[in-house]
Design a protein around this motif. Structure first.
Motif, short mmCIF file in Angstrom:
data_model
loop_
_atom_site.label_atom_id
_atom_site.label_comp_id
_atom_site.label_asym_id
_atom_site.label_seq_id
_atom_site.Cartn_x
_atom_site.Cartn_y
_atom_site.Cartn_z
N VAL A 285 0.86 -1.19 0.00
CA VAL A 285 0.00 0.00 0.00
C VAL A 285 0.89 1.23 0.00
CG1 VAL A 285 -1.81 1.27 1.20
CG2 VAL A 285 -1.79 -1.23 1.28
N LEU A 286 0.71 2.07 -1.00
CA LEU A 286 1.45 3.33 -1.12
C LEU A 286 0.48 4.48 -0.86
CD1 LEU A 286 3.86 5.15 -1.89
CD2 LEU A 286 3.23 4.82 -4.29
N GLU A 287 0.77 5.31 0.14
CA GLU A 287 -0.09 6.42 0.51
C GLU A 287 0.69 7.72 0.46
OE1 GLU A 287 -1.27 5.16 4.40
OE2 GLU A 287 -3.19 4.36 3.68
N GLY A 288 -0.01 8.81 0.20
CA GLY A 288 0.61 10.13 0.16
C GLY A 288 -0.41 11.19 -0.21
N VAL A 289 0.08 12.42 -0.32
CA VAL A 289 -0.75 13.57 -0.66
C VAL A 289 -0.35 14.06 -2.05
CG1 VAL A 289 -1.44 15.90 -0.01
CG2 VAL A 289 -0.97 14.21 1.76
N VAL A 290 -1.33 14.23 -2.93
CA VAL A 290 -1.06 14.71 -4.28
C VAL A 290 -0.61 16.17 -4.21
CG1 VAL A 290 -2.00 15.02 -6.59
CG2 VAL A 290 -2.78 13.13 -5.17
N GLU A 291 0.51 16.47 -4.83
CA GLU A 291 1.09 17.81 -4.72
C GLU A 291 0.20 18.87 -5.36
OE1 GLU A 291 5.45 19.85 -5.62
OE2 GLU A 291 4.69 18.30 -6.96
N THR A 292 -0.44 18.56 -6.47
CA THR A 292 -1.20 19.57 -7.21
C THR A 292 -2.58 19.84 -6.62
OG1 THR A 292 -1.91 17.81 -8.71
CG2 THR A 292 0.01 19.13 -9.37
N THR A 293 -3.20 18.82 -6.00
CA THR A 293 -4.56 18.98 -5.50
C THR A 293 -4.66 18.94 -3.98
OG1 THR A 293 -4.98 16.59 -5.66
CG2 THR A 293 -5.50 17.95 -7.60
N GLY A 294 -3.66 18.39 -3.30
CA GLY A 294 -3.71 18.29 -1.86
C GLY A 294 -4.62 17.19 -1.35
N ILE A 295 -5.03 16.28 -2.22
CA ILE A 295 -5.92 15.18 -1.85
C ILE A 295 -5.08 13.97 -1.47
CG2 ILE A 295 -7.75 13.65 -2.65
CD1 ILE A 295 -8.66 15.83 -4.54
N THR A 296 -5.45 13.31 -0.40
CA THR A 296 -4.77 12.09 0.02
C THR A 296 -5.14 10.96 -0.93
OG1 THR A 296 -4.83 12.81 2.32
CG2 THR A 296 -4.38 10.49 1.91
N MET A 297 -4.13 10.23 -1.40
CA MET A 297 -4.37 9.14 -2.34
C MET A 297 -3.76 7.86 -1.80
SD MET A 297 -1.15 8.51 -3.54
CE MET A 297 -1.65 7.44 -4.87
N GLN A 298 -4.19 6.75 -2.39
CA GLN A 298 -3.68 5.44 -2.00
C GLN A 298 -3.65 4.54 -3.22
OE1 GLN A 298 -5.83 2.10 0.34
NE2 GLN A 298 -4.71 3.24 1.92
N ALA A 299 -2.52 3.85 -3.41
CA ALA A 299 -2.37 2.87 -4.48
C ALA A 299 -2.05 1.52 -3.84
CB ALA A 299 -1.27 3.28 -5.46
N ARG A 300 -2.66 0.46 -4.37
CA ARG A 300 -2.51 -0.86 -3.78
C ARG A 300 -2.19 -1.89 -4.85
NH1 ARG A 300 -7.25 1.31 -1.76
NH2 ARG A 300 -8.38 0.18 -3.37
N THR A 301 -1.54 -2.95 -4.41
CA THR A 301 -1.35 -4.14 -5.23
C THR A 301 -1.04 -5.29 -4.28
OG1 THR A 301 -0.28 -5.05 -7.20
CG2 THR A 301 1.13 -3.93 -5.60
N SER A 302 -0.90 -6.48 -4.82
CA SER A 302 -0.59 -7.63 -3.98
C SER A 302 0.28 -8.61 -4.76
CB SER A 302 -1.87 -8.32 -3.50
OG SER A 302 -2.53 -8.95 -4.58
N TYR A 303 0.94 -9.47 -4.01
CA TYR A 303 1.83 -10.49 -4.58
C TYR A 303 1.50 -11.82 -3.92
CZ TYR A 303 4.44 -6.31 -5.92
OH TYR A 303 4.79 -5.08 -6.43
N VAL A 304 1.04 -12.77 -4.73
CA VAL A 304 0.79 -14.12 -4.24
C VAL A 304 2.06 -14.94 -4.41
CG1 VAL A 304 -1.68 -13.99 -4.67
CG2 VAL A 304 -0.16 -14.77 -6.49
N SER A 305 2.01 -16.18 -3.98
CA SER A 305 3.22 -17.02 -3.96
C SER A 305 3.83 -17.16 -5.35
CB SER A 305 2.87 -18.40 -3.40
OG SER A 305 2.37 -18.30 -2.09
N GLU A 306 2.98 -17.31 -6.37
CA GLU A 306 3.51 -17.49 -7.73
C GLU A 306 4.17 -16.23 -8.27
OE1 GLU A 306 0.56 -18.28 -6.72
OE2 GLU A 306 0.45 -20.47 -6.86
N GLU A 307 3.92 -15.08 -7.66
CA GLU A 307 4.48 -13.81 -8.13
C GLU A 307 5.68 -13.35 -7.30
OE1 GLU A 307 0.13 -12.14 -9.66
OE2 GLU A 307 0.99 -11.48 -7.75
N ILE A 308 6.16 -14.20 -6.41
CA ILE A 308 7.34 -13.90 -5.60
C ILE A 308 8.48 -14.77 -6.13
CG2 ILE A 308 8.34 -13.85 -3.29
CD1 ILE A 308 5.52 -13.59 -2.18
N LEU A 309 9.50 -14.14 -6.68
CA LEU A 309 10.62 -14.85 -7.30
C LEU A 309 11.73 -15.02 -6.29
CD1 LEU A 309 10.68 -12.92 -10.71
CD2 LEU A 309 9.34 -14.94 -10.08
#
Length: 380
Positions: A285-309
Protein backbone atom coordinates in the motif's frame (compact mmCIF):
# COMPACT_ATOMS: atom_id res chain seq x y z
CA UNK A 1 -3.83 -1.19 -15.19
CA UNK A 2 -2.22 1.51 -17.30
CA UNK A 3 -1.08 -0.95 -19.92
CA UNK A 4 -4.69 -2.01 -20.54
CA UNK A 5 -5.60 1.62 -21.21
CA UNK A 6 -2.71 2.06 -23.64
CA UNK A 7 -1.05 4.84 -21.66
CA UNK A 8 2.30 3.14 -21.19
CA UNK A 9 3.92 0.06 -22.74
CA UNK A 10 3.32 -3.31 -21.17
CA UNK A 11 7.01 -3.66 -20.26
CA UNK A 12 6.73 -0.74 -17.86
CA UNK A 13 4.46 -2.73 -15.60
CA UNK A 14 5.23 -6.36 -16.20
CA UNK A 15 8.34 -7.97 -14.86
CA UNK A 16 10.41 -9.52 -17.60
CA UNK A 17 12.60 -12.31 -16.33
CA UNK A 18 16.17 -12.71 -17.49
CA UNK A 19 16.60 -15.38 -20.09
CA UNK A 20 17.60 -18.89 -19.02
CA UNK A 21 16.78 -18.13 -15.39
CA UNK A 22 16.11 -21.32 -13.49
CA UNK A 23 13.56 -21.29 -10.71
CA UNK A 24 13.11 -24.05 -8.13
CA UNK A 25 10.71 -26.54 -9.67
CA UNK A 26 7.91 -27.32 -7.26
CA UNK A 27 4.46 -28.57 -8.10
CA UNK A 28 2.08 -25.98 -6.70
CA UNK A 29 -1.54 -26.62 -5.90
CA UNK A 30 -4.38 -24.43 -7.17
CA UNK A 31 -4.72 -21.22 -5.17
CA UNK A 32 -7.74 -19.72 -3.57
CA UNK A 33 -9.01 -16.29 -4.54
CA UNK A 34 -6.62 -13.42 -3.80
CA UNK A 35 -7.57 -10.73 -1.30
CA UNK A 36 -6.38 -7.73 -3.35
CA UNK A 37 -6.16 -7.77 -7.15
CA UNK A 38 -3.12 -6.54 -9.05
CA UNK A 39 -4.89 -3.31 -9.97
CA UNK A 40 -5.64 -2.59 -6.31
CA UNK A 41 -9.32 -3.51 -6.14
CA UNK A 42 -10.35 -5.53 -3.08
CA UNK A 43 -11.79 -8.93 -3.94
CA UNK A 44 -14.44 -8.81 -1.20
CA UNK A 45 -18.21 -9.09 -1.72
CA UNK A 46 -20.48 -7.67 0.99
CA UNK A 47 -23.61 -9.79 1.27
CA UNK A 48 -26.65 -10.01 3.55
CA UNK A 49 -26.49 -6.37 4.64
CA UNK A 50 -29.69 -5.94 6.63
CA UNK A 51 -29.43 -2.23 7.49
CA UNK A 52 -29.51 -0.72 4.00
CA UNK A 53 -30.80 2.56 5.41
CA UNK A 54 -27.33 3.41 6.74
CA UNK A 55 -26.26 4.29 3.19
CA UNK A 56 -29.00 6.94 3.02
CA UNK A 57 -27.65 8.62 6.16
CA UNK A 58 -24.62 9.63 4.09
CA UNK A 59 -26.27 10.44 0.77
CA UNK A 60 -23.39 12.49 -0.60
CA UNK A 61 -20.82 9.68 -0.23
CA UNK A 62 -23.32 7.18 -1.63
CA UNK A 63 -23.86 9.33 -4.72
CA UNK A 64 -20.11 9.83 -5.20
CA UNK A 65 -19.55 6.06 -5.03
CA UNK A 66 -22.11 5.38 -7.76
CA UNK A 67 -21.12 4.54 -11.31
CA UNK A 68 -20.86 7.40 -13.80
CA UNK A 69 -23.97 6.27 -15.68
CA UNK A 70 -26.09 6.30 -12.54
CA UNK A 71 -24.63 9.65 -11.48
CA UNK A 72 -25.47 11.26 -14.83
CA UNK A 73 -28.99 9.85 -14.71
CA UNK A 74 -29.54 11.29 -11.22
CA UNK A 75 -27.96 14.58 -12.33
CA UNK A 76 -30.40 14.88 -15.26
CA UNK A 77 -33.47 13.69 -13.41
CA UNK A 78 -32.91 16.04 -10.45
CA UNK A 79 -33.18 19.07 -12.74
CA UNK A 80 -36.01 17.69 -14.87
CA UNK A 81 -38.11 16.73 -11.84
CA UNK A 82 -37.61 20.12 -10.19
CA UNK A 83 -38.53 21.95 -13.41
CA UNK A 84 -41.65 19.81 -13.86
CA UNK A 85 -42.66 20.19 -10.21
CA UNK A 86 -42.39 23.97 -10.18
CA UNK A 87 -43.91 24.12 -13.68
CA UNK A 88 -46.98 22.44 -12.23
CA UNK A 89 -46.98 24.90 -9.32
CA UNK A 90 -46.82 27.90 -11.68
CA UNK A 91 -49.65 26.43 -13.80
CA UNK A 92 -51.81 25.95 -10.68
CA UNK A 93 -51.16 29.55 -9.60
CA UNK A 94 -52.14 30.82 -13.04
CA UNK A 95 -55.21 28.55 -13.13
CA UNK A 96 -56.38 29.63 -9.65
CA UNK A 97 -55.97 33.32 -10.47
CA UNK A 98 -57.66 33.01 -13.85
CA UNK A 99 -54.60 33.87 -15.92
CA UNK A 100 -55.29 31.11 -18.46
CA UNK A 101 -58.62 32.54 -19.71
CA UNK A 102 -58.04 36.25 -19.28
CA UNK A 103 -59.89 38.53 -21.73
CA UNK A 104 -59.78 42.00 -20.20
CA UNK A 105 -56.94 44.31 -21.16
CA UNK A 106 -56.89 45.77 -17.64
CA UNK A 107 -56.42 42.32 -16.06
CA UNK A 108 -53.11 41.90 -14.17
CA UNK A 109 -51.97 38.23 -14.05
CA UNK A 110 -49.67 36.68 -11.46
CA UNK A 111 -47.23 35.73 -14.25
CA UNK A 112 -47.44 37.32 -17.67
CA UNK A 113 -47.77 35.21 -20.81
CA UNK A 114 -48.77 31.98 -19.03
CA UNK A 115 -51.38 30.35 -21.31
CA UNK A 116 -50.77 26.61 -20.85
CA UNK A 117 -48.68 24.05 -18.99
CA UNK A 118 -45.99 24.32 -21.66
CA UNK A 119 -45.54 28.04 -21.02
CA UNK A 120 -45.56 27.38 -17.25
CA UNK A 121 -42.85 24.73 -17.70
CA UNK A 122 -40.72 27.12 -19.77
CA UNK A 123 -41.13 29.81 -17.11
CA UNK A 124 -40.02 27.30 -14.45
CA UNK A 125 -36.82 26.66 -16.42
CA UNK A 126 -36.21 30.38 -16.85
CA UNK A 127 -36.59 31.02 -13.12
CA UNK A 128 -34.38 28.16 -11.93
CA UNK A 129 -31.51 28.65 -14.36
CA UNK A 130 -31.93 32.48 -14.41
CA UNK A 131 -32.21 32.73 -18.19
CA UNK A 132 -34.89 35.43 -18.42
CA UNK A 133 -36.00 35.82 -22.04
CA UNK A 134 -38.14 38.82 -21.15
CA UNK A 135 -41.53 37.52 -22.28
CA UNK A 136 -42.70 36.07 -18.95
CA UNK A 137 -42.29 37.73 -15.56
CA UNK A 138 -43.80 37.71 -12.05
CA UNK A 139 -45.97 40.67 -11.14
CA UNK A 140 -46.81 42.08 -7.71
CA UNK A 141 -50.42 40.94 -8.05
CA UNK A 142 -49.98 37.59 -6.23
CA UNK A 143 -48.05 37.08 -3.00
CA UNK A 144 -48.06 33.31 -3.57
CA UNK A 145 -46.21 33.76 -6.85
CA UNK A 146 -43.50 35.80 -5.13
CA UNK A 147 -43.10 33.12 -2.44
CA UNK A 148 -42.86 30.34 -5.04
CA UNK A 149 -40.26 32.38 -6.93
CA UNK A 150 -38.09 32.64 -3.80
CA UNK A 151 -38.50 28.94 -2.97
CA UNK A 152 -37.62 27.79 -6.48
CA UNK A 153 -34.48 29.90 -6.54
CA UNK A 154 -33.33 28.44 -3.22
CA UNK A 155 -34.12 24.87 -4.32
CA UNK A 156 -32.29 25.44 -7.61
CA UNK A 157 -29.17 26.69 -5.80
CA UNK A 158 -29.19 23.65 -3.48
CA UNK A 159 -29.52 21.23 -6.40
CA UNK A 160 -26.71 22.99 -8.28
CA UNK A 161 -24.41 22.87 -5.25
CA UNK A 162 -25.02 19.19 -4.53
CA UNK A 163 -24.83 17.90 -8.09
CA UNK A 164 -21.80 20.00 -9.10
CA UNK A 165 -20.06 18.93 -5.88
CA UNK A 166 -20.69 15.28 -6.71
CA UNK A 167 -19.37 15.70 -10.25
CA UNK A 168 -16.27 17.50 -8.97
CA UNK A 169 -15.54 14.85 -6.33
CA UNK A 170 -15.90 12.05 -8.88
CA UNK A 171 -13.53 13.72 -11.34
CA UNK A 172 -10.99 14.63 -8.62
CA UNK A 173 -10.94 11.26 -6.86
CA UNK A 174 -7.51 10.22 -5.61
CA UNK A 175 -7.61 6.86 -7.39
CA UNK A 176 -7.15 8.71 -10.69
CA UNK A 177 -3.72 9.86 -9.49
CA UNK A 178 -2.91 6.29 -8.49
CA UNK A 179 -3.15 5.26 -12.15
CA UNK A 180 0.35 6.69 -12.74
CA UNK A 181 1.89 4.98 -9.68
CA UNK A 182 3.29 1.62 -10.74
CA UNK A 183 4.43 -1.48 -8.89
CA UNK A 184 6.62 -4.26 -10.19
CA UNK A 185 4.54 -7.22 -11.24
CA UNK A 186 6.76 -9.57 -9.26
CA UNK A 187 8.40 -9.36 -5.87
CA UNK A 188 11.83 -10.89 -5.28
CA UNK A 189 13.61 -12.56 -2.39
CA UNK A 190 17.41 -12.52 -2.34
CA UNK A 191 20.40 -11.74 -0.15
CA UNK A 192 21.08 -8.05 0.50
CA UNK A 193 23.76 -6.87 2.92
CA UNK A 194 24.11 -10.44 4.22
CA UNK A 195 20.40 -10.64 5.03
CA UNK A 196 17.61 -12.46 3.29
CA UNK A 197 15.26 -9.72 2.04
CA UNK A 198 11.85 -9.39 0.45
CA UNK A 199 11.83 -6.59 -2.15
CA UNK A 200 9.43 -4.83 -4.49
CA UNK A 201 9.90 -1.84 -6.78
CA UNK A 202 7.62 1.19 -7.03
CA UNK A 203 7.69 4.19 -9.37
CA UNK A 204 5.84 7.36 -10.30
CA UNK A 205 5.35 8.28 -13.96
CA UNK A 206 4.38 11.90 -13.30
CA UNK A 207 6.71 14.78 -12.57
CA UNK A 208 4.39 16.17 -9.89
CA UNK A 209 5.41 14.55 -6.62
CA UNK A 210 3.59 12.62 -3.94
CA UNK A 211 4.12 14.48 -0.67
CA UNK A 212 4.72 12.51 2.55
CA UNK A 213 4.66 9.24 0.65
CA UNK A 214 4.85 6.07 2.72
CA UNK A 215 4.68 2.37 1.95
CA UNK A 216 3.11 -0.35 4.08
CA UNK A 217 3.37 -4.10 3.60
CA UNK A 218 1.07 -6.74 5.04
CA UNK A 219 0.95 -10.50 4.84
CA UNK A 220 -2.53 -11.99 4.47
CA UNK A 221 -2.86 -15.68 5.19
CA UNK A 222 -4.91 -18.25 7.01
CA UNK A 223 -3.82 -18.70 10.64
CA UNK A 224 -5.05 -20.38 13.79
CA UNK A 225 -4.78 -19.13 17.36
CA UNK A 226 -3.60 -21.15 20.34
CA UNK A 227 -7.22 -21.59 21.35
CA UNK A 228 -8.06 -23.20 18.02
CA UNK A 229 -9.80 -20.20 16.44
CA UNK A 230 -9.25 -20.10 12.67
CA UNK A 231 -8.63 -16.66 11.19
CA UNK A 232 -9.22 -16.97 7.42
CA UNK A 233 -7.72 -13.56 6.54
CA UNK A 234 -5.16 -12.66 9.17
CA UNK A 235 -3.44 -9.36 8.30
CA UNK A 236 0.09 -9.17 9.70
CA UNK A 237 2.16 -6.01 9.34
CA UNK A 238 5.65 -6.23 7.85
CA UNK A 239 8.40 -3.95 9.09
CA UNK A 240 10.07 -2.12 6.24
CA UNK A 241 13.47 -0.54 5.67
CA UNK A 242 12.75 2.54 3.58
CA UNK A 243 15.54 3.44 1.14
CA UNK A 244 15.91 6.96 2.54
CA UNK A 245 16.06 5.81 6.15
CA UNK A 246 12.94 7.65 7.39
CA UNK A 247 9.24 6.97 7.67
CA UNK A 248 8.56 8.66 4.30
CA UNK A 249 10.00 8.07 0.85
CA UNK A 250 11.15 10.54 -1.79
CA UNK A 251 9.54 9.06 -4.89
CA UNK A 252 11.34 10.95 -7.64
CA UNK A 253 12.81 7.85 -9.29
CA UNK A 254 11.87 4.17 -8.96
CA UNK A 255 12.71 2.83 -5.50
CA UNK A 256 13.24 -0.69 -4.23
CA UNK A 257 11.31 -1.23 -1.03
CA UNK A 258 13.17 -3.75 1.11
CA UNK A 259 12.00 -5.84 4.04
CA UNK A 260 14.69 -7.69 6.01
CA UNK A 261 13.40 -11.15 6.90
CA UNK A 262 14.42 -11.43 10.56
CA UNK A 263 12.99 -13.21 13.58
CA UNK A 264 10.16 -10.67 13.86
CA UNK A 265 9.10 -11.13 10.24
CA UNK A 266 6.06 -13.25 9.32
CA UNK A 267 8.23 -14.67 6.51
CA UNK A 268 10.95 -15.86 8.92
CA UNK A 269 10.21 -19.57 8.54
CA UNK A 270 9.38 -19.49 4.83
CA UNK A 271 11.74 -21.25 2.42
CA UNK A 272 11.66 -21.57 -1.35
CA UNK A 273 9.77 -24.84 -1.01
CA UNK A 274 7.23 -23.42 1.45
CA UNK A 275 6.71 -20.41 -0.83
CA UNK A 276 5.32 -22.63 -3.56
CA UNK A 277 3.02 -24.61 -1.27
CA UNK A 278 1.80 -22.10 1.32
CA UNK A 279 -0.97 -19.70 0.38
CA UNK A 280 0.75 -16.40 1.15
CA UNK A 281 -0.31 -13.01 -0.15
CA UNK A 282 1.71 -9.85 0.46
CA UNK A 283 -0.20 -6.56 0.10
CA UNK A 284 1.68 -3.34 -0.74
CA UNK A 285 0.00 0.00 0.00
CA UNK A 286 1.45 3.33 -1.12
CA UNK A 287 -0.09 6.42 0.51
CA UNK A 288 0.61 10.13 0.16
CA UNK A 289 -0.75 13.57 -0.66
CA UNK A 290 -1.06 14.71 -4.28
CA UNK A 291 1.09 17.81 -4.72
CA UNK A 292 -1.20 19.57 -7.21
CA UNK A 293 -4.56 18.98 -5.50
CA UNK A 294 -3.71 18.29 -1.86
CA UNK A 295 -5.92 15.18 -1.85
CA UNK A 296 -4.77 12.09 0.02
CA UNK A 297 -4.37 9.14 -2.34
CA UNK A 298 -3.68 5.44 -2.00
CA UNK A 299 -2.37 2.87 -4.48
CA UNK A 300 -2.51 -0.86 -3.78
CA UNK A 301 -1.35 -4.14 -5.23
CA UNK A 302 -0.59 -7.63 -3.98
CA UNK A 303 1.83 -10.49 -4.58
CA UNK A 304 0.79 -14.12 -4.24
CA UNK A 305 3.22 -17.02 -3.96
CA UNK A 306 3.51 -17.49 -7.73
CA UNK A 307 4.48 -13.81 -8.13
CA UNK A 308 7.34 -13.90 -5.60
CA UNK A 309 10.62 -14.85 -7.30
CA UNK A 310 13.15 -16.56 -5.08
CA UNK A 311 16.82 -15.92 -5.81
CA UNK A 312 16.45 -12.85 -8.02
CA UNK A 313 16.93 -9.11 -7.71
CA UNK A 314 15.93 -6.05 -9.71
CA UNK A 315 18.28 -4.57 -12.29
CA UNK A 316 19.21 -0.86 -12.04
CA UNK A 317 17.04 1.60 -13.93
CA UNK A 318 18.77 4.93 -13.17
CA UNK A 319 21.83 6.13 -15.07
CA UNK A 320 23.64 9.45 -15.36
CA UNK A 321 23.50 11.05 -18.82
CA UNK A 322 24.64 14.56 -19.78
CA UNK A 323 24.75 15.87 -16.24
CA UNK A 324 21.32 14.54 -15.22
CA UNK A 325 19.83 11.27 -14.07
CA UNK A 326 17.78 9.27 -16.57
CA UNK A 327 15.26 6.57 -15.64
CA UNK A 328 14.78 3.72 -18.10
CA UNK A 329 11.30 2.39 -17.41
CA UNK A 330 11.77 -0.43 -19.89
CA UNK A 331 13.89 -2.09 -17.17
CA UNK A 332 11.43 -1.35 -14.39
CA UNK A 333 10.39 -4.97 -13.88
CA UNK A 334 13.55 -6.70 -15.09
CA UNK A 335 15.19 -9.11 -12.69
CA UNK A 336 18.39 -11.13 -12.70
CA UNK A 337 19.33 -14.35 -10.99
CA UNK A 338 21.65 -14.09 -7.98
CA UNK A 339 23.02 -16.79 -5.66
CA UNK A 340 20.49 -17.21 -2.86
CA UNK A 341 20.05 -20.04 -0.34
CA UNK A 342 16.77 -21.91 -0.77
CA UNK A 343 16.35 -22.33 2.98
CA UNK A 344 14.45 -20.01 5.28
CA UNK A 345 15.90 -17.08 7.20
CA UNK A 346 15.44 -19.07 10.40
CA UNK A 347 17.66 -21.83 9.03
CA UNK A 348 20.28 -19.25 8.05
CA UNK A 349 20.30 -17.80 11.57
CA UNK A 350 20.63 -21.25 13.09
CA UNK A 351 23.58 -21.89 10.76
CA UNK A 352 25.33 -18.74 12.00
CA UNK A 353 24.36 -16.26 9.29
CA UNK A 354 24.71 -16.05 5.55
CA UNK A 355 28.54 -16.00 5.58
CA UNK A 356 28.81 -19.10 7.75
CA UNK A 357 26.11 -20.81 5.69
CA UNK A 358 28.14 -20.23 2.52
CA UNK A 359 31.22 -21.71 4.14
CA UNK A 360 29.29 -24.77 5.33
CA UNK A 361 27.76 -25.25 1.89
CA UNK A 362 31.10 -24.75 0.12
CA UNK A 363 30.01 -21.55 -1.64
CA UNK A 364 33.00 -19.26 -2.32
CA UNK A 365 32.84 -15.86 -0.65
CA UNK A 366 33.21 -12.63 -2.54
CA UNK A 367 36.69 -11.21 -2.95
CA UNK A 368 35.98 -8.34 -0.53
CA UNK A 369 34.99 -10.82 2.17
CA UNK A 370 38.12 -12.89 1.53
CA UNK A 371 40.31 -9.79 1.76
CA UNK A 372 38.78 -8.84 5.12
CA UNK A 373 39.32 -12.34 6.45
CA UNK A 374 42.93 -12.37 5.18
CA UNK A 375 43.65 -9.00 6.79
CA UNK A 376 42.25 -10.20 10.12
CA UNK A 377 44.46 -13.28 9.99
CA UNK A 378 47.55 -11.16 9.29
CA UNK A 379 46.76 -8.85 12.21
CA UNK A 380 46.26 -11.77 14.54
Amino acid sequence: MLSRKGLIPEDYLLTRLAENVLQPKFKSKPRKARFVAKNGTCNVAHTNIREQGRFLQDVFTTLVDLKWLHTLIIFTMSFLCSWLLFGMVWWLIAFAHGDLDQGDDDFVPCVTDIHSFSSAFLFSIEVQVTIGFGGRMVTEECVSAIIVLIVQNIVGLVINAIMLGIIFMKTAQANRRAETLIFSKHAVISVRNNNLCFMIRIGDLRKSMIISASVRLQVVRRTATKEGEVVPLDQIDIHMDNPVGTNGIFLVSPLIICHVIDKDSPLYEMSAFNLQHDEVEVIAVLEGVVETTGITMQARTSYVSEEILWGQRFVPTVSEEDGMYAVDYSKFGNTMKVPTPCCSAKTLDEAGGIAQFKLNEGVPLRSSVRRRQRSRMEIS
